[in-house]
Design a protein around this motif. Structure first.
Motif, short mmCIF file in Angstrom:
data_model
loop_
_atom_site.label_atom_id
_atom_site.label_comp_id
_atom_site.label_asym_id
_atom_site.label_seq_id
_atom_site.Cartn_x
_atom_site.Cartn_y
_atom_site.Cartn_z
N PRO A 66 -22.35 60.71 -0.64
CA PRO A 66 -22.15 59.56 -1.54
C PRO A 66 -23.21 58.51 -1.29
O PRO A 66 -23.76 58.39 -0.19
CB PRO A 66 -20.75 59.06 -1.15
CG PRO A 66 -20.52 59.57 0.23
CD PRO A 66 -21.24 60.87 0.33
N LYS A 67 -23.50 57.72 -2.32
CA LYS A 67 -24.51 56.68 -2.18
C LYS A 67 -23.94 55.50 -1.38
O LYS A 67 -22.82 55.07 -1.59
CB LYS A 67 -24.98 56.22 -3.56
CG LYS A 67 -25.79 57.26 -4.30
CD LYS A 67 -26.27 56.73 -5.65
CE LYS A 67 -27.11 57.77 -6.38
NZ LYS A 67 -27.59 57.26 -7.70
N VAL A 68 -24.76 55.00 -0.49
CA VAL A 68 -24.40 53.83 0.29
C VAL A 68 -24.43 52.59 -0.60
O VAL A 68 -25.33 52.45 -1.44
CB VAL A 68 -25.38 53.65 1.46
CG1 VAL A 68 -25.07 52.38 2.24
CG2 VAL A 68 -25.34 54.87 2.39
N ARG A 69 -23.45 51.73 -0.45
CA ARG A 69 -23.39 50.50 -1.24
C ARG A 69 -23.62 49.30 -0.33
O ARG A 69 -23.25 49.30 0.85
CB ARG A 69 -22.03 50.36 -1.91
CG ARG A 69 -21.68 51.47 -2.87
CD ARG A 69 -20.47 51.13 -3.72
NE ARG A 69 -19.34 50.65 -2.93
CZ ARG A 69 -18.14 50.41 -3.44
NH1 ARG A 69 -17.92 50.57 -4.74
NH2 ARG A 69 -17.16 49.98 -2.67
N ALA A 70 -24.24 48.26 -0.89
CA ALA A 70 -24.34 47.00 -0.18
C ALA A 70 -22.95 46.52 0.19
O ALA A 70 -22.03 46.56 -0.63
CB ALA A 70 -25.06 45.96 -1.04
N GLY A 71 -22.77 46.10 1.42
CA GLY A 71 -21.46 45.68 1.91
C GLY A 71 -20.71 46.74 2.67
O GLY A 71 -19.74 46.44 3.36
N ASP A 72 -21.13 48.02 2.55
CA ASP A 72 -20.51 49.09 3.31
C ASP A 72 -20.79 48.92 4.80
O ASP A 72 -21.76 48.27 5.21
CB ASP A 72 -21.06 50.45 2.90
CG ASP A 72 -20.52 50.96 1.58
OD1 ASP A 72 -19.68 50.27 0.97
OD2 ASP A 72 -20.96 52.04 1.14
N TRP A 114 -33.25 46.08 5.23
CA TRP A 114 -32.35 47.24 5.26
C TRP A 114 -31.48 47.27 4.00
O TRP A 114 -31.30 48.33 3.39
CB TRP A 114 -31.46 47.17 6.50
CG TRP A 114 -32.06 47.82 7.72
CD1 TRP A 114 -33.34 47.65 8.19
CD2 TRP A 114 -31.42 48.73 8.60
NE1 TRP A 114 -33.52 48.39 9.32
CE2 TRP A 114 -32.36 49.06 9.60
CE3 TRP A 114 -30.15 49.27 8.66
CZ2 TRP A 114 -32.06 49.94 10.64
CZ3 TRP A 114 -29.84 50.13 9.70
CH2 TRP A 114 -30.79 50.48 10.68
N VAL A 115 -30.93 46.13 3.64
CA VAL A 115 -30.04 46.09 2.48
C VAL A 115 -30.80 46.52 1.23
O VAL A 115 -30.33 47.38 0.46
CB VAL A 115 -29.46 44.68 2.29
CG1 VAL A 115 -28.50 44.66 1.09
CG2 VAL A 115 -28.74 44.22 3.54
N LYS A 116 -31.96 45.96 1.01
CA LYS A 116 -32.74 46.25 -0.20
C LYS A 116 -33.20 47.70 -0.25
O LYS A 116 -33.28 48.29 -1.33
CB LYS A 116 -33.95 45.33 -0.26
CG LYS A 116 -33.62 43.85 -0.38
CD LYS A 116 -34.89 43.01 -0.32
CE LYS A 116 -34.60 41.53 -0.33
NZ LYS A 116 -35.83 40.72 -0.28
N SER A 117 -33.49 48.29 0.90
CA SER A 117 -34.07 49.63 0.93
C SER A 117 -33.03 50.74 1.01
O SER A 117 -33.30 51.87 0.58
CB SER A 117 -35.02 49.76 2.12
OG SER A 117 -36.10 48.87 2.03
N LEU A 118 -31.86 50.46 1.56
CA LEU A 118 -30.88 51.52 1.83
C LEU A 118 -29.73 51.56 0.83
O LEU A 118 -29.11 52.62 0.64
CB LEU A 118 -30.32 51.38 3.24
CG LEU A 118 -31.37 51.43 4.37
CD1 LEU A 118 -30.68 51.26 5.72
CD2 LEU A 118 -32.18 52.71 4.33
N ALA A 119 -29.42 50.45 0.19
CA ALA A 119 -28.35 50.46 -0.82
C ALA A 119 -28.74 51.39 -1.96
O ALA A 119 -29.84 51.30 -2.50
CB ALA A 119 -28.10 49.05 -1.34
N GLY A 120 -27.85 52.30 -2.32
CA GLY A 120 -28.11 53.25 -3.39
C GLY A 120 -28.65 54.58 -2.93
O GLY A 120 -28.80 55.51 -3.74
N VAL A 121 -28.93 54.73 -1.64
CA VAL A 121 -29.47 55.98 -1.11
C VAL A 121 -28.31 56.87 -0.63
O VAL A 121 -27.37 56.37 0.00
CB VAL A 121 -30.44 55.71 0.05
CG1 VAL A 121 -30.98 57.01 0.63
CG2 VAL A 121 -31.59 54.82 -0.42
N PRO A 122 -28.34 58.18 -0.90
CA PRO A 122 -27.22 59.04 -0.49
C PRO A 122 -27.14 59.23 1.02
O PRO A 122 -28.17 59.29 1.72
CB PRO A 122 -27.54 60.38 -1.18
CG PRO A 122 -28.56 60.08 -2.21
CD PRO A 122 -29.32 58.90 -1.72
#
Length: 306
Positions: A66-72, A114-122
């Protein structure tokens, strides 16, 4: 517990800045990375190269989770290297256990890069990113890590898992015939814990499973993912994760912790911990009751890769 959480002031930015071309480390001025997902990466910053001054990132290998979401709550292995000095300043691979970070910028979170680059990545992906100072440690730098105010930072991050705020306990079966005098737990989400009037405070740590999960048993040296609520023996609130979301806690490691009591219990269980007061304090007020939901456990990314 959060070696990367320098806690910058910029507002959370959710725009995804991840390049979609796979396997192209070394392109567009990015450092070169060797090593597969889960293996400690070797990061080469070419001699004489300079950072662009902009946040840049690339998915080196794309997972199918699943894609990682900001706030996870993000569970990850990582390596951080200073672009200027070319020195590694932190990495989780040598510790043999991943880390857990709330994927949010600001107090209690991580650097905004980290937030900008990793949010949305599986989950299951390996990501390379270069963060300029404004998306890293800012004007303050980090003297302990040898990071100056003008330094850009290189990270390789292996995404292992992510957990949503308020994530429910996995399937479990309530336990019948619980001991008399056990602290009472009410509610599924954000449960309330009440110590019965007149209940004897514990003289040694006690663990009682009140709902049994179906997952694997928590092993020593793992990173446990939990939600918990704690009250004093006179029912004063002490701590809770339910407002901010799940927390990663070392279990059965070198540093003793109340969460060591979770070793051997199945993931998905709800547990009551009764902890005695510290020596020299009043047991009637200093003892603690904690209800813990065991949401997961994780070893390093290399285990996920096998």
């Amino acid at each position: 517990m959060r070696p990367l959480a320098r806690l910058l002031g910029p507002a959370l930015v959710t725009g995804l800045l991840v390049a979609c071309s796979g396997g192209g480390s070394g392109e567009d001025g990015l450092p070169t990375v060797t090593g597969e997902y889960g293996a400690k990466p070797a990061v080469r910053v070419e001699k004489g190269s300079k950072p662009s001054g902009k946040l840049a990132s690339e998915v080196l290998s794309r997972g199918d989770g699943p894609k990682v979401r900001a706030g996870d709550l993000l569970v990850a292995d990582y390596l951080g290297k200073n672009f200027r000095s070319r020195k590694v300043f932190d990495n989780s691979y040598d510790r043999g256990a991943p880390a857990a970070f709330p994927l949010k910028a600001g107090p209690g979170g991580v650097i905004s890069g980290w937030v900008k680059s990793l949010a949305g990545v599986p989950v299951g992906s390996r990501v390379l990113l270069v963060a300029p100072p404004k998306d890293g440690y800012g004007k303050a730098g980090n003297a302990q890590a040898g990071i100056q105010a003008s330094d850009s930072l290189v990270f390789v991050v292996d995404l292992i898992a992510s957990y949503r705020s308020g994530q429910a306990l996995p399937k479990s079966t309530p336990v019948e015939g619980l001991p008399a005098g056990l602290p009472k737990v009410e509610g599924e989400q954000d449960p309330k814990v009440t110590v019965p009037e007149g209940a004897d405070p514990p003289t040694k740590p006690r663990t009682t499973v009140i709902a049994t999960g179906t997952g694997p048993k928590v092993g020593p040296g793992r990173l446990g993912i939990v939600q918990y609520t704690a009250v004093s023996w006179d029912n004063k609130p002490l701590a809770s994760t339910w407002q901010d979301g799940p927390q990663g806690v070392p279990v059965g490691g070198q540093q003793p912790s109340p969460f060591d009591l979770l070793v051997g219990l199945p993931v998905g269980s709800r547990v009551v911990l009764e902890l005695p007061a510290q020596p020299g304090t009043d047991a009637a007020t200093g003892s603690v009751a904690v209800v813990v939901d065991i949401l997961g456990q994780h070893g390093p990314a290399k285990e996920k890769a096998t």
